[in-house]
Design an enzyme around this catalytic site. Structure first.
Site, PDB file in Angstrom:
ATOM      1  N   GLU A   1       0.798  -1.235   0.000  1.00 54.97           N
ATOM      2  CA  GLU A   1       0.000   0.000   0.000  1.00 54.97           C
ATOM      3  C   GLU A   1       0.827   1.281   0.000  1.00 54.97           C
ATOM      4  OE1 GLU A   1      -2.882  -0.272   3.169  1.00 54.97           O
ATOM      5  OE2 GLU A   1      -4.180  -1.507   1.928  1.00 54.97           O
ATOM      6  N   GLU A   9      -6.140  -8.091  -0.599  1.00 53.33           N
ATOM      7  CA  GLU A   9      -6.754  -7.975   0.728  1.00 53.33           C
ATOM      8  C   GLU A   9      -8.204  -7.546   0.565  1.00 53.33           C
ATOM      9  OE1 GLU A   9      -4.749  -5.467   3.623  1.00 53.33           O
ATOM     10  OE2 GLU A   9      -2.799  -6.084   2.855  1.00 53.33           O
TER      11      GLU A   9
HETATM   12  C1  GAL Z   1      -4.614  -2.823   4.877  1.00 56.76           C
HETATM   13  C2  GAL Z   1      -3.181  -3.223   5.226  1.00 56.76           C
HETATM   14  C3  GAL Z   1      -3.132  -4.337   6.238  1.00 56.76           C
HETATM   15  C4  GAL Z   1      -4.079  -4.063   7.347  1.00 56.76           C
HETATM   16  C5  GAL Z   1      -5.438  -3.947   6.761  1.00 56.76           C
HETATM   17  C6  GAL Z   1      -6.520  -3.771   7.795  1.00 56.76           C
HETATM   18  O1  GAL Z   1      -4.699  -1.533   4.483  1.00 56.76           O
HETATM   19  O2  GAL Z   1      -2.513  -3.615   4.086  1.00 56.76           O
HETATM   20  O3  GAL Z   1      -1.825  -4.456   6.717  1.00 56.76           O
HETATM   21  O4  GAL Z   1      -3.705  -2.909   8.005  1.00 56.76           O
HETATM   22  O5  GAL Z   1      -5.476  -2.815   5.932  1.00 56.76           O
HETATM   23  O6  GAL Z   1      -7.753  -3.971   7.197  1.00 56.76           O
END
Ligand code: GAL
Length: 770
Positions: free
Chosen positions: A360, A432
């Site tokens: 990110e 994710e």
């Molecule tokens: C994303 C990040 C993860 C975690 C997640 C929480 O933005 O890549 O490491 O923080 O959010 O939902």
């Protein structure tokens, strides 16, 4: 030769100059993996483990070292260290998540070596992942194994073999040293039988067994050097191709379904040995996922080996989180980490892409151009991936990874992946989803736990809907420790489909029910109306891979329920909705068959959603029935009390029978109970000491006679040990949502005992350390 240096280190909790000569008398004796400071389960100061400490190890070398090269290898320590051997300063080394290998040939002795590691575990803004807030705790200590490796003066390193599905085999290594040595190669099958011999490092094996996620067939490559040395590595034959129309494993389309893994454990942080690293891969396989992303750093070789062995595809990732440092030293470390990651991991057949972009982070042309180049030069077979959280970022990698947090409710799981990037030919992968969109603890209200599970299902459904995405990797496998700036302020980020003890939340059942290896039937509620608004059952969902679920109430069949594709159109096994708790059990003969059906439907609706939500058609029906049969309101109440009575009426027993191919395969009974007991799930009675100590997880649960975990039993237990085992974490613990895992570690070889006391009993578990 590889010699473990993991046992019996002297350890001082600080550093003073005179420790260069000798550690203070009151030092501790520890083994690695080691955590500088154990932490409470939650609520603590994240600075307590960030300090400078001293490790000292005396050792003799087992191998004869004359005329040999000796390398000291640390698999990982957090974060940087000054290292001395026999008073010679070897240098300052940065590890974090990657190995440090030091040539100590000039100062190692056959006997009586003194290795000194002055370790600084403080977060350092000059080293990735640091520089800004990071959403995970990085813990401390020499938390992976330490070895001494000895080789003849001329040797080979970084050996790996890559095989494709045609049987083309490519062997790579680096030769170190001056002597001319010749090498011959032998390929062994899984039975250990030699099936090919050659001196060519590129050759073709006819009709190889392919490695895939169901049959993860691995070969062994033996490299025999003319100076007598033998090297060994495992490898497999497979093609793993990401395209803009999906992912193909050995030419077969495979929708990737995965979870992200953080590597921490309760109390001990990162310090867990082989068995616990392997255990995570085993748990992931049970969940039926086919890919894992090692967010956000390279992980233990034990974990990756197990992924090779079980058939779990892996995407690794360099250390980082959102932040890119601007100083040259930070950026150089990023390059070094990319290089080390590829060298460490390219021998894993399960590895399908290198995550070379800081999770990110924003675009950085120069940094990522070079990062990609380094990865491609060191491994020309595998693609790179970059994970971002915004659309139309510059694509320098081979795969566009995108964290899609669209799913805010049940209306939408993912955005259309065509929007992620304008590069039409780019393969796209959702790296994710969920996570912070709806955090849920193992102790959260049951309806929230159900809701989050359904949203995981919604995303998986959308991932199947969009051909463009190669699949989706959920956030995340288990809850993890995080900085105070994130999570619930207790240092735990509750985004896992399991808790940090690896005990499942309802969401885990959504994943598990998508596979067909074993029957799954998890009811995503406790069937206790007192838990829900208006004393209702609410919509009952069952995560299952069965063809249908037959619901029985007090042993009478209510109805059969089937997977429907109205809410989840693409899932192979969508959660089954049970929206009738009366059905055929309503047999009041005063009414006609048709009326009985309609009355049952109306009452069931009220029982599930509450009387205040009853529909107009139900009201009209009841009015009609009242009039037709000259009934009074009290008669209606009687029917309610006899058949639904969610508040204060006798509690009902519900039995959910999972039917597959017309056979009853799995049964879950949820009954009111006045009896409870503790259950102790101990997977084995042996602990095996090898390169380091072993850890055994014992799950303690508070259950009813049907084995249902009682979700509100947050009871206290006391755990003590005798003999050759000890526990990781405090003696006094509380169950979390009705269960907890006790981690038992081996000490010396011999017998040991774990004694678990609670308000009901004292349970003794006999163990043997071999
Ligand atoms: C994303 C990040 C993860 C975690 C997640 C929480 O933005 O890549 O490491 O923080 O959010 O939902």
């Amino acid at each position: 030769m590889k010699q473990s240096l993991s046992f019996a280190w002297n350890y001082a909790d600080n550093f003073q100059k005179d420790y260069l000569k000798e550690l203070p008398k009151n030092h501790h004796i520890i083994d690695v993996p080691h955590n500088i400071q154990d932490v409470p389960y939650n609520y603590f100061d994240e600075h307590i483990y960030q300090k400078v400490v001293t490790y000292e190890k005396y050792f003799d070398v087992d191998d004869n070292i004359s005329n040999k090269v000796s390398l000291l290898r640390f698999e990982a320590f957090m974060l940087q260290a000054d290292i001395y051997l026999n008073d010679v300063f070897l240098g300052h080394f940065v590890s974090g998540y990657l190995p440090v290998e030091i040539d100590v040939s000039s100062c190692v002795k056959q006997k009586g070596n003194r290795l000194l590691v002055i370790l600084d575990s403080k977060e350092d803004n000059h080293i990735p992942p640091f520089g800004f807030a990071v959403d995970y705790l990085t813990f401390s200590g020499i938390y992976r194994e330490v070895y001494l490796l000895t080789f003849p003066k001329t040797y080979i390193k970084d050996l790996y073999a890559y095989g494709d599905m045609q049987g083309n085999t490519y062997i790579h290594y680096e030769k170190i040293g001056e002597d001319d040595i010749s090498l011959s190669f032998e390929i062994l099958d899984e039975e250990g039988k030699t099936i090919a011999k050659t001196t060519q490092n590129v050759f073709k094996l006819d009709n190889p067994h392919l490695w895939n996620i169901d049959v993860p067939y691995q070969y062994t490559l033996l490299v025999k050097a003319s100076n007598g040395e033998i090297y060994e590595t495992k490898f497999g034959y497979r093609d793993a191709i990401f395209t803009n129309e999906g992912f193909y494993l050995n030419n077969k389309f495979l929708k990737l379904r995965g979870l992200n893994r953080h590597q921490c454990y309760p109390h001990v942080g990162y310090a867990m040995p082989k068995s616990m690293q392997e255990n995570d891969a085993i748990k992931l396989k049970e969940l039926g996922i086919n890919i894992v992303r090692t967010s956000h750093y390279p992980q233990s070789e034990w974990f990756l080996n197990k992924c090779d062995e079980l058939g779990i595809l892996v995407i690794d990732e360099i250390p980082g989180w959102q932040h890119i440092g601007q100083e040259e030293s930070w950026r150089n470390l990023y390059y070094e980490f990319v290089k080390k990651m590829v060298l460490k991991e390219r021998h894993h057949v399960s590895l399908v892409a290198y995550g070379v972009r800081i999770d990110e982070s924003c675009d950085d042309h120069e940094l990522y151009k070079k990062g990609n180049q380094i990865a491609h030069e060191l491994d020309k077979y595998r693609p790179t991936i970059g994970v971002r959280n915004f659309w139309n970022s510059e694509l320098l990698e081979d795969i566009y990874g995108y964290n899609d947090f669209t799913c805010a409710d049940m209306t939408k799981g993912l955005s259309n992946p065509n929007k992620y990037t304008k590069e039409k030919d780019a393969p796209v992968l959702v790296t994710e989803y969920m996570g912070h969109m709806e955090p849920v603890k193992v102790t959260s209200d049951l309806d929230k736990r159900k809701l989050v599970a359904l949203r995981h299902a919604k995303v998986l459904d959308d991932a199947l809907k969009y051909d463009r995405t190669c699949g989706s990797i959920g956030w995340c496998f288990v809850d993890y420790y995080t900085h105070v700036d994130f999570g619930s302020g207790d240092h735990i980020c509750p985004h896992g489909v399991s808790d940090m003890y690896r005990n499942k939340k309802y969401s885990a059942a959504i994943y598990e029910s998508q596979q067909d290896d074993h029957p799954v039937l998890e009811v995503l509620t406790n069937m206790r109306p007192g838990d829900f608004k208006e004393s209702t059952y609410q919509d009952i969902y069952v995560a299952t891979n069965m063809d249908r679920v037959d619901l029985y109430k007090n042993d009478e069949l209510v109805a059969s329920f089937y997977p429907k594709n109205d809410q989840f159109k693409y899932l192979k096994h969508p959660p089954i909705l049970i929206n009738d708790v009366l059905g055929a059990t309503f047999n009041d003969e005063r009414f006609t068959k048709k009326e009985r059906k309609l009355i049952a439907e109306a009452f069931s609706y009220a029982g599930i959603h509450g009387f205040s939500h009853i529909k107009l058609k139900h009201k009209l029906l009841l009015a009609k029935i009242l009039m037709k049969y000259h009934l009074k309101w009290n008669d209606v109440v009687d029917i309610w009390n006899t058949h639904i009575a969610t508040w204060g009426g006798y509690a009902k027993t519900f039995t959910f029978k999972g039917i597959k191919e017309n056979k009853e395969v799995i049964v879950k009974r949820i009954a009111p109970s006045l009896e409870f007991h503790y259950e102790y799930l101990c997977p084995r009675n042996e602990l095996i000491v090898s390169d380091t100590y072993d850890v055994l997880p014992i799950v303690v649960r508070f259950v009813d006679p049907d084995g249902t975990v009682m979700p509100y039993a947050n009871r206290a237990i006391k755990v003590t040990t005798e003999g050759n085992v000890s526990i990781l974490g405090p003696e006094l613990q509380t169950l979390l949502g009705g269960q907890i895992t006790i981690y038992v570690r081996s000490l010396n070889k011999g017998n040991g005992k774990v004694i678990i006391s609670n308000e009901m009993e004292t349970k003794e578990i006999e163990l043997v350390v071999r």
